[in-house]
Motif scaffolding. Structure first.
Motif, PDB file in Angstrom:
ATOM      1  N   ASP A   6       1.753  54.466  -6.065  1.00  0.00           N
ATOM      2  CA  ASP A   6       1.872  53.013  -6.153  1.00  0.00           C
ATOM      3  C   ASP A   6       2.566  52.651  -7.457  1.00  0.00           C
ATOM      4  O   ASP A   6       2.095  52.996  -8.540  1.00  0.00           O
ATOM      5  N   TYR A  81      -2.830  44.817   0.531  1.00  0.00           N
ATOM      6  CA  TYR A  81      -1.951  45.966   0.697  1.00  0.00           C
ATOM      7  C   TYR A  81      -1.399  45.954   2.112  1.00  0.00           C
ATOM      8  O   TYR A  81      -2.117  46.257   3.067  1.00  0.00           O
ATOM      9  N   VAL A  89       0.689  55.448   2.527  1.00  0.00           N
ATOM     10  CA  VAL A  89      -0.452  56.080   1.845  1.00  0.00           C
ATOM     11  C   VAL A  89      -1.093  57.100   2.774  1.00  0.00           C
ATOM     12  O   VAL A  89      -1.331  58.244   2.402  1.00  0.00           O
ATOM     13  N   VAL A  97      -2.926  56.437  -7.035  1.00  0.00           N
ATOM     14  CA  VAL A  97      -3.257  55.016  -7.019  1.00  0.00           C
ATOM     15  C   VAL A  97      -2.612  54.305  -8.206  1.00  0.00           C
ATOM     16  O   VAL A  97      -2.371  54.900  -9.250  1.00  0.00           O
ATOM     17  N   TYR A 102      -5.711  48.763  -4.474  1.00  0.00           N
ATOM     18  CA  TYR A 102      -6.636  49.797  -4.043  1.00  0.00           C
ATOM     19  C   TYR A 102      -6.749  49.877  -2.527  1.00  0.00           C
ATOM     20  O   TYR A 102      -7.747  49.470  -1.962  1.00  0.00           O
ATOM     21  N   PRO A 105      -7.930  55.147   1.060  1.00  0.00           N
ATOM     22  CA  PRO A 105      -7.225  56.340   1.535  1.00  0.00           C
ATOM     23  C   PRO A 105      -7.841  56.823   2.844  1.00  0.00           C
ATOM     24  O   PRO A 105      -8.956  56.433   3.197  1.00  0.00           O
ATOM     25  N   VAL A 111      -6.599  62.138  -3.759  1.00  0.00           N
ATOM     26  CA  VAL A 111      -6.269  60.911  -4.493  1.00  0.00           C
ATOM     27  C   VAL A 111      -6.263  61.237  -5.975  1.00  0.00           C
ATOM     28  O   VAL A 111      -7.195  61.855  -6.492  1.00  0.00           O
ATOM     29  N   ALA A 113      -5.708  59.471  -9.871  1.00  0.00           N
ATOM     30  CA  ALA A 113      -5.683  58.212 -10.622  1.00  0.00           C
ATOM     31  C   ALA A 113      -5.469  58.537 -12.094  1.00  0.00           C
ATOM     32  O   ALA A 113      -5.919  59.579 -12.576  1.00  0.00           O
ATOM     33  N   ARG A 138     -11.773  48.784 -10.656  1.00  0.00           N
ATOM     34  CA  ARG A 138     -10.863  49.928 -10.609  1.00  0.00           C
ATOM     35  C   ARG A 138     -11.615  51.227 -10.875  1.00  0.00           C
ATOM     36  O   ARG A 138     -11.435  52.216 -10.165  1.00  0.00           O
ATOM     37  N   TRP A 141     -13.656  52.186  -7.906  1.00  0.00           N
ATOM     38  CA  TRP A 141     -12.795  52.726  -6.859  1.00  0.00           C
ATOM     39  C   TRP A 141     -12.442  54.169  -7.181  1.00  0.00           C
ATOM     40  O   TRP A 141     -12.491  55.047  -6.305  1.00  0.00           O
ATOM     41  N   TYR A 145     -13.173  57.452  -4.811  1.00  0.00           N
ATOM     42  CA  TYR A 145     -12.124  58.100  -4.041  1.00  0.00           C
ATOM     43  C   TYR A 145     -11.338  59.195  -4.768  1.00  0.00           C
ATOM     44  O   TYR A 145     -10.749  60.056  -4.102  1.00  0.00           O
TER      45      TYR A 145
END
Length: 159
Positions: A6, A81, A89, A97, A102, A105, A111, A113, A138, A141, A145
């Protein structure tokens, strides 16, 4: 390997360390010969979209979904999104990410980050309430994930 990243944080341009980091990361990933990269941009048309487009390479394609409104602070800041980006994704082996976007997934998807700092937790008085809320969401999240977390500063790793 197919990676979706992203790049929506490029929306205001290269005006922060986070945006410069993201731009350079995407640039480096786009140069890898065995990687198929999808650069996802969910933001306002203009400079950010131009920056994302400048990263396109034969194996690094940009997929854009332009917001038609400015994101709002607080709980409404999270950008919807769009389906076109969610499909990218879910088609990727790995999803990196972004800052404030967010999507969920697919199950068992890798994932990644990047956490640049945790000053909203350490020094909440330095941040507006909306920024504290966004970063709290964030980090939640990411805890839920993320398969891997990149911490790009030793001070942040210590924090």
């Amino acid at each position: 390997m197919r990676v979706a990243i992203d790049a929506s944080a490029l929306s205001p341009g290269l005006v922060s360390g986070t945006a410069v980091y993201l731009y350079r990361l995407v640039e480096a990933l786009g140069a890898l010969p065995d990687l198929e990269l999808r650069i996802l941009y969910n933001g306002l048309p203009g400079l950010g979209a131009q920056l994302a487009a400048s990263l396109e390479r034969p194996r690094a394609k940009v997929v854009c979904a332009y917001l038609r409104w400015r994101a709002l602070p607080g709980p409404l800041f999270d950008r919807p999104y769009p389906a076109i980006l969610r499909r990218e994704v879910h088609a990727a082996d790995v999803f990196h990410v972004g800052e404030f976007v967010y999507p969920e997934p697919r199950p068992a998807q890798a994932v990644v980050a990047t956490v640049h700092d945790v000053t909203t937790k350490l020094f909440p008085e330095w941040h507006f309430w909306a920024n504290r809320l966004l970063h709290r969401r964030r980090l939640a999240w990411i805890r839920r994930y993320a398969t891997r977390v990149i911490i790009d500063a030793e001070a942040t790793r210590t924090d």
